[in-house]
Design a protein around this motif. Structure first.
Motif, PDB file in Angstrom:
ATOM      1  N   THR A 303       0.920  -1.158   0.019  1.00 15.22           N
ATOM      2  CA  THR A 303       0.043   0.060   0.244  1.00 15.22           C
ATOM      3  C   THR A 303       0.791   1.342  -0.081  1.00 15.22           C
ATOM      4  O   THR A 303       0.147   2.458   0.239  1.00 15.22           O
ATOM      5  CB  THR A 303      -0.884   0.178   1.338  1.00 15.22           C
ATOM      6  N   GLY A 304       2.150   0.952  -0.009  1.00 13.15           N
ATOM      7  CA  GLY A 304       3.065   2.057  -0.412  1.00 13.15           C
ATOM      8  C   GLY A 304       3.057   3.004  -1.452  1.00 13.15           C
ATOM      9  O   GLY A 304       2.308   2.704  -2.480  1.00 13.15           O
ATOM     10  N   ASN A 305       3.774   4.188  -1.382  1.00 13.45           N
ATOM     11  CA  ASN A 305       3.635   4.994  -2.710  1.00 13.45           C
ATOM     12  C   ASN A 305       5.236   5.421  -2.919  1.00 13.45           C
ATOM     13  O   ASN A 305       5.572   6.559  -3.348  1.00 13.45           O
ATOM     14  CB  ASN A 305       2.896   6.182  -2.555  1.00 13.45           C
ATOM     15  N   GLU A 306       6.187   4.638  -2.771  1.00 13.97           N
ATOM     16  CA  GLU A 306       7.818   4.670  -2.739  1.00 13.97           C
ATOM     17  C   GLU A 306       8.130   4.950  -4.174  1.00 13.97           C
ATOM     18  O   GLU A 306       7.605   4.377  -5.011  1.00 13.97           O
ATOM     19  CB  GLU A 306       8.417   3.868  -1.955  1.00 13.97           C
ATOM     20  N   VAL A 307       9.119   5.735  -4.346  1.00 10.97           N
ATOM     21  CA  VAL A 307       9.880   5.818  -5.630  1.00 10.97           C
ATOM     22  C   VAL A 307      11.197   5.599  -5.523  1.00 10.97           C
ATOM     23  O   VAL A 307      12.039   6.143  -4.902  1.00 10.97           O
ATOM     24  CB  VAL A 307       9.835   7.242  -6.292  1.00 10.97           C
ATOM     25  N   ILE A 308      11.529   4.294  -5.699  1.00  9.91           N
ATOM     26  CA  ILE A 308      12.804   3.809  -5.889  1.00  9.91           C
ATOM     27  C   ILE A 308      13.514   3.552  -7.027  1.00  9.91           C
ATOM     28  O   ILE A 308      13.510   2.914  -7.915  1.00  9.91           O
ATOM     29  CB  ILE A 308      13.169   2.422  -5.120  1.00  9.91           C
ATOM     30  N   VAL A 309      14.493   4.637  -7.362  1.00 10.27           N
ATOM     31  CA  VAL A 309      15.195   4.800  -8.727  1.00 10.27           C
ATOM     32  C   VAL A 309      16.159   4.004  -8.539  1.00 10.27           C
ATOM     33  O   VAL A 309      17.129   4.076  -7.795  1.00 10.27           O
ATOM     34  CB  VAL A 309      15.436   6.277  -8.969  1.00 10.27           C
ATOM     35  N   ALA A 310      16.526   3.006  -9.593  1.00 11.33           N
ATOM     36  CA  ALA A 310      17.593   1.932  -9.727  1.00 11.33           C
ATOM     37  C   ALA A 310      18.952   3.075 -10.134  1.00 11.33           C
ATOM     38  O   ALA A 310      18.657   4.028 -10.737  1.00 11.33           O
ATOM     39  CB  ALA A 310      17.339   1.092 -10.670  1.00 11.33           C
ATOM     40  N   PRO A 311      20.001   2.551  -9.567  1.00 10.82           N
ATOM     41  CA  PRO A 311      21.177   3.339 -10.084  1.00 10.82           C
ATOM     42  C   PRO A 311      21.581   3.187 -11.533  1.00 10.82           C
ATOM     43  O   PRO A 311      22.220   4.209 -12.029  1.00 10.82           O
ATOM     44  CB  PRO A 311      22.375   2.724  -9.307  1.00 10.82           C
ATOM     45  N   TYR A 312      20.952   2.296 -12.311  1.00 12.42           N
ATOM     46  CA  TYR A 312      21.322   2.069 -13.865  1.00 12.42           C
ATOM     47  C   TYR A 312      20.105   2.993 -14.690  1.00 12.42           C
ATOM     48  O   TYR A 312      19.858   2.546 -15.829  1.00 12.42           O
ATOM     49  CB  TYR A 312      21.384   0.757 -14.248  1.00 12.42           C
ATOM     50  N   SER A 313      19.010   3.563 -14.008  1.00 15.88           N
ATOM     51  CA  SER A 313      17.773   4.142 -14.433  1.00 15.88           C
ATOM     52  C   SER A 313      18.354   4.933 -15.830  1.00 15.88           C
ATOM     53  O   SER A 313      17.504   5.078 -16.656  1.00 15.88           O
ATOM     54  CB  SER A 313      17.011   4.763 -13.789  1.00 15.88           C
ATOM     55  N   LYS A 314      19.375   5.681 -15.659  1.00 17.46           N
ATOM     56  CA  LYS A 314      19.816   6.583 -16.928  1.00 17.46           C
ATOM     57  C   LYS A 314      20.103   5.964 -18.151  1.00 17.46           C
ATOM     58  O   LYS A 314      19.939   6.342 -19.263  1.00 17.46           O
ATOM     59  CB  LYS A 314      20.720   7.486 -16.248  1.00 17.46           C
ATOM     60  N   ILE A 315      20.570   4.535 -18.037  1.00 17.36           N
ATOM     61  CA  ILE A 315      20.759   3.664 -19.168  1.00 17.36           C
ATOM     62  C   ILE A 315      19.512   2.883 -19.551  1.00 17.36           C
ATOM     63  O   ILE A 315      19.192   2.949 -20.812  1.00 17.36           O
ATOM     64  CB  ILE A 315      21.748   2.499 -18.940  1.00 17.36           C
ATOM     65  N   ILE A 316      18.655   2.401 -18.621  1.00 16.70           N
ATOM     66  CA  ILE A 316      17.468   1.673 -18.981  1.00 16.70           C
ATOM     67  C   ILE A 316      16.624   2.182 -19.410  1.00 16.70           C
ATOM     68  O   ILE A 316      15.852   1.833 -20.324  1.00 16.70           O
ATOM     69  CB  ILE A 316      17.023   0.883 -17.403  1.00 16.70           C
ATOM     70  N   VAL A 317      16.080   3.507 -18.990  1.00 15.60           N
ATOM     71  CA  VAL A 317      14.894   4.240 -19.491  1.00 15.60           C
ATOM     72  C   VAL A 317      15.169   4.653 -21.030  1.00 15.60           C
ATOM     73  O   VAL A 317      14.434   4.251 -21.771  1.00 15.60           O
ATOM     74  CB  VAL A 317      14.964   5.502 -18.841  1.00 15.60           C
ATOM     75  N   PRO A 318      16.414   5.033 -21.586  1.00 18.70           N
ATOM     76  CA  PRO A 318      16.584   5.205 -22.961  1.00 18.70           C
ATOM     77  C   PRO A 318      16.374   3.952 -23.854  1.00 18.70           C
ATOM     78  O   PRO A 318      16.050   3.736 -25.014  1.00 18.70           O
ATOM     79  CB  PRO A 318      18.024   5.840 -23.106  1.00 18.70           C
ATOM     80  N   ILE A 319      16.939   2.596 -23.222  1.00 18.22           N
ATOM     81  CA  ILE A 319      16.819   1.558 -23.883  1.00 18.22           C
ATOM     82  C   ILE A 319      15.256   1.163 -24.091  1.00 18.22           C
ATOM     83  O   ILE A 319      14.849   0.669 -25.239  1.00 18.22           O
ATOM     84  CB  ILE A 319      17.702   0.294 -23.048  1.00 18.22           C
ATOM     85  N   PHE A 320      14.581   1.186 -23.022  1.00 16.62           N
ATOM     86  CA  PHE A 320      13.344   1.015 -22.997  1.00 16.62           C
ATOM     87  C   PHE A 320      12.346   1.960 -24.160  1.00 16.62           C
ATOM     88  O   PHE A 320      11.552   1.558 -25.055  1.00 16.62           O
ATOM     89  CB  PHE A 320      12.227   1.098 -21.690  1.00 16.62           C
TER      90      PHE A 320
END
Length: 473
Positions: A303-320
């Motif tokens: 029931t939480g609402n956390e935002v946990i950004v992975a350390p590799y997000s700057k690479i993963i988001v463009p790949i997606f």
């Protein structure tokens, strides 16, 4: 903003339950392919399996190795337990896939299990085109998704052995990639049907004519009103099912429609695990509490609402982003080629063009010895299975591959040859006509992945002929 949306944590019940169903289905796919004889018909019996062009250097030696028995059960000239027939490498290969599937289901050594299955299945997909199916391509993509998502963090042997893995949440991007992929698949499947042959009902008529032998309903399926209904339902379902599942008010209705639609496909069209895989994917559209109450009543809801950004997000988001842009563009590439994709097949694969047409034909190859002019006539079925021969006659890439194979066979005998294809092909109810230019030496042609092949003759549509007759009047 995008990063925050993708890395917002949400309940993972849908993913956990889907992993169980997914593992069960791919496990059944591995062992079922052996039990139904599909492995033998597709990989062991044929001499040549038509791998995807460009992958022959890796896959053909692999196929040749797996076609051979790996164990010898003959002792003192006695074939013990009649097991020799089941020692071909391909049986072990598919059995390993089946085992990996069941390990995915229980969540044991999850990353290794799904990783090995993904590699093996992708090789199966690329190794043969005789039984090409868009569903096989979809399974490759789903396997890659399941490899990267945290599907083993609840209700798994891995968690049992290492409780620190246990989580009841996951990043929102997990839901996004499955839903967006399904939206692309279904939408393009619907749009591809929006052409005259489909709207006329002749495609569904031809399709159901081949299902006359189906027990109980075979004769019933031959009625014209059934063909008309399937024509319009096919377009409407594919176009509306994902938006309908996303909207809470219509979710149950479209889920019931999905059950009817996919069970019909399973019973009538016999397309393996994929109707059930499609139903399992509906889990990603329902509320976590609903899924929990049906499948895992003891699981706590996140029931939480956390935002946990992975350390590799700057690479993963463009790949997606790049991946989904390519998924949107790939099905459109056939517009960059000359002529109709239904005829040339250029841009057909990887495009979600499913159950769109019937195609039949025959071909004879004229093999000319360049040194002495001797002519030999060859029919593909002299070297291939019946199913492969039917594909060679109507699919340009398989024809080109068979010609290159035939050229090498004659070269082994010391003959340098030119090879010409002569035959007629019919798409749906259009007139039978030549697909391959009989004056072009196909053995001398190069294959191009990105441009039209001039040795394919133009398609003469029956609609064009009607227009000409109408203009003369």
């Amino acid at each position: 903003m995008l990063t925050k949306f993708l890395y917002k944590q949400v309940d993972n019940t849908s993913l956990i339950v889907f992993r169980v169903f997914f593992g069960l289905l791919i496990g059944l796919e591995g062992f079922g392919a052996i039990a139904t004889g599909w492995v033998k018909r597709t990989f062991i019996d044929p001499e040549f399996t038509f791998p995807f062009i460009g992958f022959e250097g890796i896959l053909t030696p692999m196929q040749q190795t797996l076609q051979k028995p790996l164990l010898d059960f003959n002792l003192f000239g006695i074939e013990w337990l009649n097991m020799a027939e089941y020692t071909y490498g391909f049986y072990f290969y598919f059995a390993l896939m089946g085992i990996c599937g069941f390990l995915v289901m229980i969540g044991y050594k999850y990353r290794w299990s799904i990783g090995i299955f993904t590699i093996l299945w992708t090789a199966v997909y690329l190794m043969q085109k005789t039984s090409y199916n868009n569903h096989y391509y979809l399974l490759v993509l789903l396997c890659v998704f399941m490899w990267i998502v945290p599907a083993h963090q609840y209700l798994s042997v891995d968690v049992k052995k290492n409780p620190a893995l246990k989580k009841n949440y996951m990043p929102n991007w997990v839901l996004v990639i499955f839903i967006l992929q399904l939206f692309i698949v279904y939408t393009y499947a619907s749009v591809a049907k929006m052409y005259p042959d489909w709207w006329s009902g002749e495609v569904t008529t031809n399709l159901m004519a081949g299902r006359k032998h189906v027990p109980i309903v075979g004769e019933f399926l031959q009625q014209k009103w059934i063909h008309n209904m399937l024509t319009y339902v096919g377009v409407a379902f594919d176009l509306l099912v994902i938006p309908g599942l996303l909207w809470k008010r219509t979710r149950v209705f479209f889920f019931v429609c999905s059950i009817v639609f996919h069970l019909f496909n399973s019973f009538v069209l016999h397309i393996g695990i994929f109707p059930y895989m499609s139903l399992a994917l509906c889990l990603f559209f329902f509320e976590p509490k609903t899924i929990r109450n049906i499948f895992i009543k003891k699981k706590e809801i996140y029931t939480g609402n956390e935002v946990i950004v992975a350390p590799y997000s700057k690479i993963i988001v463009p790949i997606f982003v790049i991946y989904f842009i390519s998924q949107i563009l790939l099905p459109l590439r056939h517009w960059t080629y000359e002529d109709d994709v239904l005829w040339t097949e250029e841009g057909h694969r990887l495009s979600w063009r499913m159950m769109l047409r019937s195609k039949s034909g025959h071909v004879t190859l004229k093999v000319v010895n360049k040194e002495n002019g001797d002519i030999t006539y060859v029919r593909p079925k002299e070297y291939t299975s019946e199913k492969q021969a039917r594909r060679v006659a109507v699919k340009p890439d398989m024809m080109w591959q068979f010609v290159q194979f035939l050229k090498k066979e004659f070269a082994k005998k010391g003959s340098d040859v030119a090879i010409y294809a002569n035959g007629l092909v019919q798409v749906n109810n259009h007139p039978r006509q030549r697909l391959f230019n009989p004056d072009v030496d196909l053995a001398a042609e190069e294959w191009s992945h990105f441009s039209h092949h001039d040795w394919l003759l133009p398609f003469k549509s029956k609609y064009d002929q009607k227009k000409k007759r109408g203009s003369k009047k």
